[in-house]
Design an enzyme around this catalytic site. Structure first.
Site, PDB file in Angstrom:
ATOM      1  N   HIS A  53       1.611   4.301  -2.817  1.00 47.40           N
ATOM      2  CA  HIS A  53       1.793   5.942  -2.604  1.00 47.40           C
ATOM      3  C   HIS A  53       3.345   6.558  -3.193  1.00 47.40           C
ATOM      4  CE1 HIS A  53      -1.800   6.564  -0.578  1.00 47.40           C
ATOM      5  NE2 HIS A  53      -1.320   5.665   0.531  1.00 47.40           N
ATOM      6  N   HIS A  86       0.795  -1.304   0.085  1.00 46.44           N
ATOM      7  CA  HIS A  86      -0.064  -0.354   0.047  1.00 46.44           C
ATOM      8  C   HIS A  86       0.998   1.294   0.181  1.00 46.44           C
ATOM      9  CE1 HIS A  86      -3.375   2.302   1.270  1.00 46.44           C
ATOM     10  NE2 HIS A  86      -2.618   3.225   1.837  1.00 46.44           N
ATOM     11  N   GLU A  87       1.834   1.372   0.757  1.00 44.42           N
ATOM     12  CA  GLU A  87       2.551   2.315   0.908  1.00 44.42           C
ATOM     13  C   GLU A  87       3.478   2.535  -0.120  1.00 44.42           C
ATOM     14  OE1 GLU A  87       2.284   4.867   3.106  1.00 44.42           O
ATOM     15  OE2 GLU A  87       0.707   3.723   4.219  1.00 44.42           O
TER      16      GLU A  87
END
Length: 105
Positions: A21, A17-18
């Site tokens: 980003h 998920h990170e």
């Protein structure tokens, strides 16, 4: 064993998920200082915030997009019961597994 595997899966999901980003920010020439993983989630520290609101939106949505992609991939491996009786048995078995797991902790 299952607990360790579960925690590992959570951390891998948070990391991906990170990274979503971070990779979206990299597309706009914004480097990521570091990624911090915590039991409650993660944090990608970017060098700066994107200048355009549209770029900021894309960076913000990149992480949830990764989660949706992972959910769709996971869904490919989940068997959906054929009828209501089988569905009922499936839920009963799942409930018993959860209860057994909680007792065994």
């Amino acid at each position: 064993m299952w607990s360790v595997l579960f925690i590992l899966c959570v951390f891998v999901t948070v990391l991906l998920h990170e990274l979503g980003h971070a990779l979206a920010a990299k597309n706009y020439h914004i480097n990521t200082k570091d990624i911090t993983l915590l039991p409650i989630g993660g944090l990608s520290r970017l060098e700066r915030i994107p200048e355009k609101p549209s770029e900021e939106l894309i960076v913000a949505l990149a992480g949830p997009f990764v989660n949706i992609t992972l959910a769709l991939i996971t869904a490919l491996f989940i068997r959906i019961p054929d009828n209501a009786e089988e569905l009922s048995l499936h839920y009963q078995e799942a409930l018993m597994a959860v209860i057994f797991y909680l007792i065994s902790l």
